[in-house]
Design an enzyme around this catalytic site. Structure first.
Site, PDB file in Angstrom:
ATOM      1  N   CYS A 309       0.846  -1.203   0.000  1.00 20.60           N
ATOM      2  CA  CYS A 309       0.000   0.000   0.000  1.00 20.60           C
ATOM      3  C   CYS A 309       0.874   1.243   0.000  1.00 20.60           C
ATOM      4  O   CYS A 309       0.415   2.324  -0.334  1.00 20.60           O
ATOM      5  CB  CYS A 309      -1.002  -0.014   1.140  1.00 20.60           C
ATOM      6  SG  CYS A 309      -0.252  -0.237   2.720  1.00 20.60           S
TER       7      CYS A 309
HETATM    8  C1  UN1 Z   1       1.081  -2.668   3.518  1.00 22.00           C
HETATM    9  O1  UN1 Z   1       1.409  -2.642   2.342  1.00 22.00           O
HETATM   10  O2  UN1 Z   1      -0.124  -2.883   3.849  1.00 22.00           O
HETATM   11  O3  UN1 Z   1       6.027   0.336   5.059  1.00 22.00           O
HETATM   12  C2  UN1 Z   1       2.019  -2.537   4.655  1.00 22.00           C
HETATM   13  C3  UN1 Z   1       5.987  -0.689   4.381  1.00 22.00           C
HETATM   14  C4  UN1 Z   1       5.791  -2.013   5.103  1.00 22.00           C
HETATM   15  C5  UN1 Z   1       4.352  -2.255   5.423  1.00 22.00           C
HETATM   16  C6  UN1 Z   1       3.419  -2.154   4.252  1.00 22.00           C
HETATM   17  N1  UN1 Z   1       6.567  -1.994   6.316  1.00 22.00           N
HETATM   18  O4  UN1 Z   1       6.105  -0.679   3.173  1.00 22.00           O
END
Ligand code: UN1
Length: 544
Positions: A309
Site C-alpha cells: 500500500c
Molecule cells: C502494507 O502494504 O499494507 O512500510 C504494509 C511498508 C511495510 C508495510 C506495508 N513496512 O512498506
C-alpha cells in the site's frame, strides 16, 4: 473435537501431490482453540501464484454460523483475558516473538510459497512481526495510566487504559504476517480478544501463525481464526457489528471496502481502524543525488511487484533533470530480474499475489491506456511469447507481470488519481517545487510520500506542505519501521494508526476514575477554594 496443539501439520497432510513435493495441508478454522471445518463442509483451495500447479491446502469456506461461533468464543474468553495482568499478557506475546524467531525460516518459505513474495522480502516481513512482538512484550509492563491532581483536597484522580472487547481483524494478503501482528499483538496486549478473518490468498500462512500464537501459551478463545473468500466470512464479521457482537473492527484493504466498514461501524458507534489505499507520490528535485533517487524510485515502484500500500504511484520529476533521470531509470527498469525466488536467485520481484490481483492489475493498465498516458515499457502479463530479458523460469507456470512505466501523465488523467496495485509507475513532469508539491497533494489519497532533494529548505517545505501520514526524505515511499505510527489521511484511512505506542489508542479506551477520600460530598468547580487577587497600590507606570 481436536485441539490445535494436539496435532502437527504432518498429520494433517492429505497427499504430497505437488510438483515440488510439498504437502497439501487440510486447514481448519480455530475456534476456542478447537480445529473446526465449515458448518456446511464447503472448502476452497490455496495455490502458489508462482507455480499454479502447487496447491498448498484446502480450507473451510466459513459460514455466518462459523463466524458467529468464533465471536461467541472470543466473547467467552474476554473477561478472564482482560483480567490477566498486562505484564503476563506481554510475556505471552514475547513467547510468540521467540517462537517466530525459532521458526523464521519455515515461515518465510511458507509465505513466499503462498503469495509469491521474494524470500528476502518475506524474511523482512516476518522480522517486522517479530519486532512487533518484542516491542509489545515490554509494553505489557507499561500500559501506563496517569495519576492526576484533583482541584479538591483529599481526593485522587486516575486514568486507566481499558480493553474494548471483541475485535474483528481483517487484513490483506500482501503483508500476511506483519499486518495481522500489527493489529492483534497490541489488541491482545490491551486485553482484547480477536476473531481473525485470514486473507483468502494466504490461509495456510495464517493457520501456521495462529498455531504459533497458541503454542506461545495464549488461552483458548483469545485468538480465533476463520477462513473465507470474497464477501463471505469477512462480510459476516462486519455484519455482526449491527448485531452488537463486535466492539472493534480493524481493516487493511481497499478504500471502497473501508468506507463500507466505516459506515457500519459509524452507525453503531463502534471503533474502527482503517488502513486503506494510496497513490504515493515521490518527487525528484534538481539538487538530488540522482543515483540514489533512481534506486529509491525503482525499489518503491517495483519491489514487492508494486503490491504494497506504500508502493510508489506518481513519480514527479522536475523538468530540468527529467531526460537524464528517465534515461537512468529506464536502464534499471529494463534489466529487472523477475521470477520465483524459491527457484531463482536475486530476483527483484516474483509473481503477483494471486490470479485475482493479476486480473485487477491488468484492468489498471487498461485504465492508464484509456487515460491517454504513454506506455514506454511493459507488455502486461509475462508469457512465453512476451517476456522481459531478465525473466527467469517458465512464464506459464505462474502469474507474472512485466514492469510498466507510463510517461506524459497529467493531473487530469484518471491514472494520476487511482491506485493501481502492481508493478507500474506513472511519471509526471513538474515545472518547479511548488508545482511538484501541488501534484504530490493532488490525488485523493494521503498514505506515504517522498522527496529526493539536497536543498534543506525544499525538504522542510515538502515535509510541512504534504498531506500524508508518512514522508521519506531522500528515501523510498516504502519501508516503515515497526515502532513508528503507520497510517494515512484523506482517502487512505480514518486517522487511526498502527504500530508503536500510537496504536494503543486504537485498542483501548481511557477510563477516568476519581476517589473521594474526604468523607463528604465535595462538588467539583463549586466547592473549590477561590483565591482572591491581592492588589497592591503600585504605580507600574513609574517603573517604566
Ligand atoms: C502494507 O502494504 O499494507 O512500510 C504494509 C511498508 C511495510 C508495510 C506495508 N513496512 O512498506
Amino acid at each position: 473435537m481436536v485441539h490445535i496443539l494436539e496435532t502437527g501439520f504432518e498429520s494433517m497432510e492429505t497427499s504430497p501431490q505437488n510438483p515440488n513435493g510439498s504437502p497439501k495441508i487440510r486447514g481448519y478454522n480455530i475456534i476456542g482453540g478447537q480445529l473446526k471445518l465449515a458448518s456446511d463442509g464447503s472448502t476452497f483451495v490455496s495455490t502458489n501464484p508462482a507455480w499454479l500447479e502447487d496447491e498448498l491446502g484446502e480450507f473451510p469456506l466459513s459460514t455466518k454460523e462459523d463466524v458467529r461461533d468464533a465471536l461467541a468464543a472470543a466473547r467467552t474468553a474476554f473477561p478472564s483475558w482482560a483480567a490477566t495482568p498486562a505484564p503476563t499478557r506481554g510475556q505471552i506475546i514475547g513467547n510468540m516473538g521467540r517462537l517466530l524467531m525459532e521458526h523464521k525460516d519455515e515461515i518465510v518459505r511458507l509465505q513466499s510459497r503462498e503469495i509469491g513474495k521474494t524470500l528476502k522480502e518475506s524474511a523482512g516481513e516476518v522480522q517486522e512481526a517479530i519486532d512487533t512482538c518484542l516491542f509489545f512484550q515490554s509494553e505489557g509492563r507499561r500500559l501506563y495510566g496517569q495519576t492526576v491532581n484533583s482541584e479538591l483536597p483529599d481526593k485522587e484522580l486516575f486514568t486507566y487504559r481499558r480493553p474494548l472487547g471483541v475485535c474483528g481483524i481483517i487484513n490483506a494478503c500482501n503483508f500476511p504476517s506483519a499486518v495481522p501482528f500489527w493489529k492483534m499483538i497490541p489488541a491482545i496486549m490491551c486485553g482484547n480478544t480477536c476473531v481473525w478473518k485470514s486473507p483468502q490468498d494466504a490461509p495456510l500462512l495464517s493457520f501456521a501463525l495462529a498455531r504459533i500464537m497458541h503454542e506461545s501459551g495464549i488461552p483458548d478463545g483469545v485468538i480465533n481464526l476463520v477462513h473465507g473468500k470474497g464477501s463471505g466470512a469477512g462480510q459476516h464479521l462486519v455484519d455482526a457489528v449491527d448485531d452488537g457482537l463486535v466492539n472493534k473492527i480493524s481493516f487493511t484493504g481497499s478504500t471502497g471496502v473501508g468506507k463500507m466498514i466505516g459506515e457500519i461501524c459509524g452507525r453503531n458507534l463502534v471503533s474502527c481502524s482503517l488502513e486503506l489505499g494510496g497513490k504515493n507520490p515521490l518527487v525528484i528535485m534538481p539538487s538530488a543525488n540522482l543515483e540514489n533517487a533512481v534506486t529509491g524510485a525503482y525499489w518503491a515502484g517495483f519491489g514487492t511487484a508494486g503490491q504494497r500500500c506504500t508502493s510508489l504511484g506518481n513519480l514527479i520529476v522536475h523538468e530540468s533533470i527529467y531526460d537524464k533521470f528517465l534515461e537512468m531509470y529506464m536502464n534499471k527498469v529494463r534489466t529487472t530480474k523477475i521470477g520465483d525466488s524459491m527457484r531463482h536467485e536475486d530476483v527483484l520481484y516474483g509473481s503477483m499475489l494471486s490470479e485475482k490481483y493479476a486480473k485487477d492489475f491488468l484492468k489498471g493498465l487498461d485504465m492508464c491506456d484509456a487515460s491517454g498516458a504513454k506506455r514506454i515499457h511493459g507488455e502486461g502479463r509475462i508469457t512465453e511469447a512476451s517476456a522481459p530479458e531478465n525473466f527467469l523460469g517458465s512464464a506459464n507456470e505462474g502469474v507474472y507481470m512485466w514492469p510498466h512505466v507510463y510517461v506524459d501523465v497529467t493531473e487530469d488523467m484518471e491514472c494520476f488519481h487511482e491506485e493501481i496495485f502492481g508493478p507500474v509507475v506513472t511519471i509526471v513532469k513538474a515545472k518547479d517545487f511548488d508545482h511538484a508539491l501541488h501534484l504530490a497533494n493532488a490525488s485523493p489519497y494521503g498514505l506515504s510520500s517522498a522527496i529526493y532533494t539536497n536543498d534543506r529548505l525544499e525538504a522542510y517545505r515538502f515535509k510541512t506542505g504534504i498531506k500524508a501520514g508518512m514522508t521519506g526524505i531522500n528515501n523510498s515511499t516504502t519501508g516503515a519501521e515497526a515502532h513508528l505510527p503507520f497510517g494515512g489521511v484523506k482517502g487512505s484511512g480514518n486517522g487511526t494508526r498502527e504500530s508503536g505506542i500510537w496504536v494503543i489508542e486504537a485498542y483501548s479506551y481511557w477510563h477516568a476514575v476519581n476517589d473521594e477520600l474526604s468523607g463528604k460530598l465535595q462538588l467539583a468547580q463549586m466547592d473549590v477554594d477561590e483565591i482572591e487577587i491581592e492588589e497592591a497600590e503600585v504605580d507600574y507606570g513609574s517603573l517604566a
